[in-house]
Design a protein around this motif. Structure first.
Motif, PDB file in Angstrom:
ATOM      1  N   GLY A   1       0.641  -1.466   0.098  1.00 17.19           N
ATOM      2  CA  GLY A   1      -0.237   0.042  -0.154  1.00 17.19           C
ATOM      3  C   GLY A   1       0.741   1.547   0.214  1.00 17.19           C
ATOM      4  O   GLY A   1       0.236   2.140   0.279  1.00 17.19           O
ATOM      5  N   LEU A   2       2.031   0.818   0.010  1.00 16.05           N
ATOM      6  CA  LEU A   2       3.015   2.452   0.168  1.00 16.05           C
ATOM      7  C   LEU A   2       3.880   2.169  -1.004  1.00 16.05           C
ATOM      8  O   LEU A   2       4.179   1.399  -2.033  1.00 16.05           O
ATOM      9  CB  LEU A   2       3.962   2.314   1.046  1.00 16.05           C
ATOM     10  N   GLY A   3       3.398   4.377  -1.879  1.00 14.77           N
ATOM     11  CA  GLY A   3       3.980   4.181  -3.468  1.00 14.77           C
ATOM     12  C   GLY A   3       5.790   4.203  -2.457  1.00 14.77           C
ATOM     13  O   GLY A   3       6.041   4.055  -1.143  1.00 14.77           O
ATOM     14  N   ILE A   4       6.261   4.906  -3.605  1.00 13.25           N
ATOM     15  CA  ILE A   4       7.848   5.851  -2.318  1.00 13.25           C
ATOM     16  C   ILE A   4       7.725   7.460  -2.140  1.00 13.25           C
ATOM     17  O   ILE A   4       7.066   8.025  -2.767  1.00 13.25           O
ATOM     18  CB  ILE A   4       8.501   5.966  -4.311  1.00 13.25           C
ATOM     19  N   CYS A   5       8.167   7.061  -0.634  1.00 11.87           N
ATOM     20  CA  CYS A   5       7.806   7.601   0.055  1.00 11.87           C
ATOM     21  C   CYS A   5       8.881   8.804  -0.033  1.00 11.87           C
ATOM     22  O   CYS A   5      10.484   8.499  -0.184  1.00 11.87           O
ATOM     23  CB  CYS A   5       8.010   7.381   1.238  1.00 11.87           C
ATOM     24  N   LYS A   6       9.091  10.173  -0.196  1.00 12.79           N
ATOM     25  CA  LYS A   6      10.046  11.621  -0.672  1.00 12.79           C
ATOM     26  C   LYS A   6      10.468  12.009   0.872  1.00 12.79           C
ATOM     27  O   LYS A   6       9.435  12.504   1.742  1.00 12.79           O
ATOM     28  CB  LYS A   6       9.421  12.124  -1.476  1.00 12.79           C
ATOM     29  N   GLU A   7      11.416  12.319   1.291  1.00 16.79           N
ATOM     30  CA  GLU A   7      11.411  12.977   2.387  1.00 16.79           C
ATOM     31  C   GLU A   7      11.250  14.387   1.804  1.00 16.79           C
ATOM     32  O   GLU A   7      11.782  14.745   0.744  1.00 16.79           O
ATOM     33  CB  GLU A   7      13.582  13.096   2.332  1.00 16.79           C
ATOM     34  N   LEU A   8      11.413  14.759   3.081  1.00 14.75           N
ATOM     35  CA  LEU A   8      10.684  16.379   3.495  1.00 14.75           C
ATOM     36  C   LEU A   8      12.002  17.567   3.617  1.00 14.75           C
ATOM     37  O   LEU A   8      12.863  16.351   4.173  1.00 14.75           O
ATOM     38  CB  LEU A   8       9.333  16.617   4.956  1.00 14.75           C
ATOM     39  N   ILE A   9      12.076  18.014   3.065  1.00 17.23           N
ATOM     40  CA  ILE A   9      12.534  19.467   3.296  1.00 17.23           C
ATOM     41  C   ILE A   9      12.323  19.785   5.028  1.00 17.23           C
ATOM     42  O   ILE A   9      11.156  20.690   4.651  1.00 17.23           O
ATOM     43  CB  ILE A   9      12.628  20.848   1.989  1.00 17.23           C
ATOM     44  N   VAL A  10      12.933  20.107   6.088  1.00 16.89           N
ATOM     45  CA  VAL A  10      12.269  20.374   7.111  1.00 16.89           C
ATOM     46  C   VAL A  10      13.192  22.051   8.008  1.00 16.89           C
ATOM     47  O   VAL A  10      14.409  22.067   7.820  1.00 16.89           O
ATOM     48  CB  VAL A  10      12.822  19.254   8.703  1.00 16.89           C
ATOM     49  N   GLU A  11      12.306  22.462   8.107  1.00 15.28           N
ATOM     50  CA  GLU A  11      12.081  23.934   8.675  1.00 15.28           C
ATOM     51  C   GLU A  11      12.423  24.030   9.868  1.00 15.28           C
ATOM     52  O   GLU A  11      11.165  23.464  10.843  1.00 15.28           O
ATOM     53  CB  GLU A  11      12.165  25.145   7.529  1.00 15.28           C
ATOM     54  N   ILE A  12      12.861  24.427  10.844  1.00 15.89           N
ATOM     55  CA  ILE A  12      11.946  24.901  12.320  1.00 15.89           C
ATOM     56  C   ILE A  12      12.273  26.504  12.376  1.00 15.89           C
ATOM     57  O   ILE A  12      12.805  27.494  11.770  1.00 15.89           O
ATOM     58  CB  ILE A  12      13.075  24.609  13.651  1.00 15.89           C
ATOM     59  N   SER A  13      10.693  27.304  13.277  1.00 14.48           N
ATOM     60  CA  SER A  13      10.315  28.165  13.223  1.00 14.48           C
ATOM     61  C   SER A  13      10.948  29.165  14.134  1.00 14.48           C
ATOM     62  O   SER A  13      11.638  28.720  15.042  1.00 14.48           O
ATOM     63  CB  SER A  13       8.779  28.851  13.740  1.00 14.48           C
ATOM     64  N   GLY A  14      10.991  29.873  14.433  1.00 20.12           N
ATOM     65  CA  GLY A  14      11.554  30.993  15.034  1.00 20.12           C
ATOM     66  C   GLY A  14      10.947  30.719  16.456  1.00 20.12           C
ATOM     67  O   GLY A  14      12.566  30.860  17.708  1.00 20.12           O
ATOM     68  N   GLU A  15      10.329  30.534  16.607  1.00 21.50           N
ATOM     69  CA  GLU A  15       9.661  30.178  18.399  1.00 21.50           C
ATOM     70  C   GLU A  15       9.925  29.007  18.712  1.00 21.50           C
ATOM     71  O   GLU A  15      10.709  28.418  19.749  1.00 21.50           O
ATOM     72  CB  GLU A  15       8.119  29.799  18.613  1.00 21.50           C
ATOM     73  N   PHE A  16      10.237  27.512  17.396  1.00 21.54           N
ATOM     74  CA  PHE A  16      10.905  26.640  18.152  1.00 21.54           C
ATOM     75  C   PHE A  16      12.264  26.896  18.057  1.00 21.54           C
ATOM     76  O   PHE A  16      13.082  26.095  19.289  1.00 21.54           O
ATOM     77  CB  PHE A  16      11.217  25.083  16.277  1.00 21.54           C
TER      78      PHE A  16
END
Length: 144
Positions: free
Chosen positions: A72-87
């Motif tokens: 049931g899973l196709g090709i999963c793509k890695e995400l570009i991850v960013e953090i907010s100023g609050e983080f």
């Protein structure tokens, strides 16, 4: 909950995306996203998130899915991850894991991982059994 290995279960998030503030993507539908990045406002130990029409998993959970060869899973793509100023203000040195956009292609109740018309995940008992070792909070799991 007792697990019947012939059953399927629906995962419903009570408060989806409580740690993600923004999401950017390009593509025609949630299943054909070509470029995708997320912004985290808070640190979470969860291995699986729902944000709007998309499901996001850590590398750790994706490896569990792949090792068990769940259908049931196709090709999963890695995400570009960013953090907010609050983080940055609150979690000064906390690294984020790698996250992947799950490409759920399966039929709910037919494949190990499927998706309903309301974008809830439906998983087989085999998958549910493997989820016992990962972190997923704020969800209801019910028979499908």
């Amino acid at each position: 909950m007792s697990i019947d290995h012939r059953m399927y279960y629906k995962i419903h998030w009570r408060n989806p995306s409580k740690v993600i503030s923004q999401i950017y993507g390009s593509g025609q539908t949630p299943f054909t996203v070509n470029r995708f990045h997320i912004v985290f406002d808070a640190l979470s130990s969860d291995d699986l998130f729902k944000f709007q029409y998309s499901h996001i998993a850590t590398r750790r959970l994706l490896e569990i899915f792949r090792e068990n060869q769940f259908t049931g899973l196709g090709i999963c793509k890695e995400l570009i991850v960013e953090i907010s100023g609050e983080f940055k203000d609150v979690y000064t040195s906390e690294p984020l894991p790698s996250y992947f956009l799950l490409a759920v292609k399966g039929t709910p109740g037919g494949d190990d991982i499927g998706i309903t018309a309301d974008y809830d995940l439906v998983i087989s008992a085999r998958v549910l059994n493997e989820l016992n070792g990962v972190n997923i909070s704020d969800v209801d799991i019910e028979e499908f």
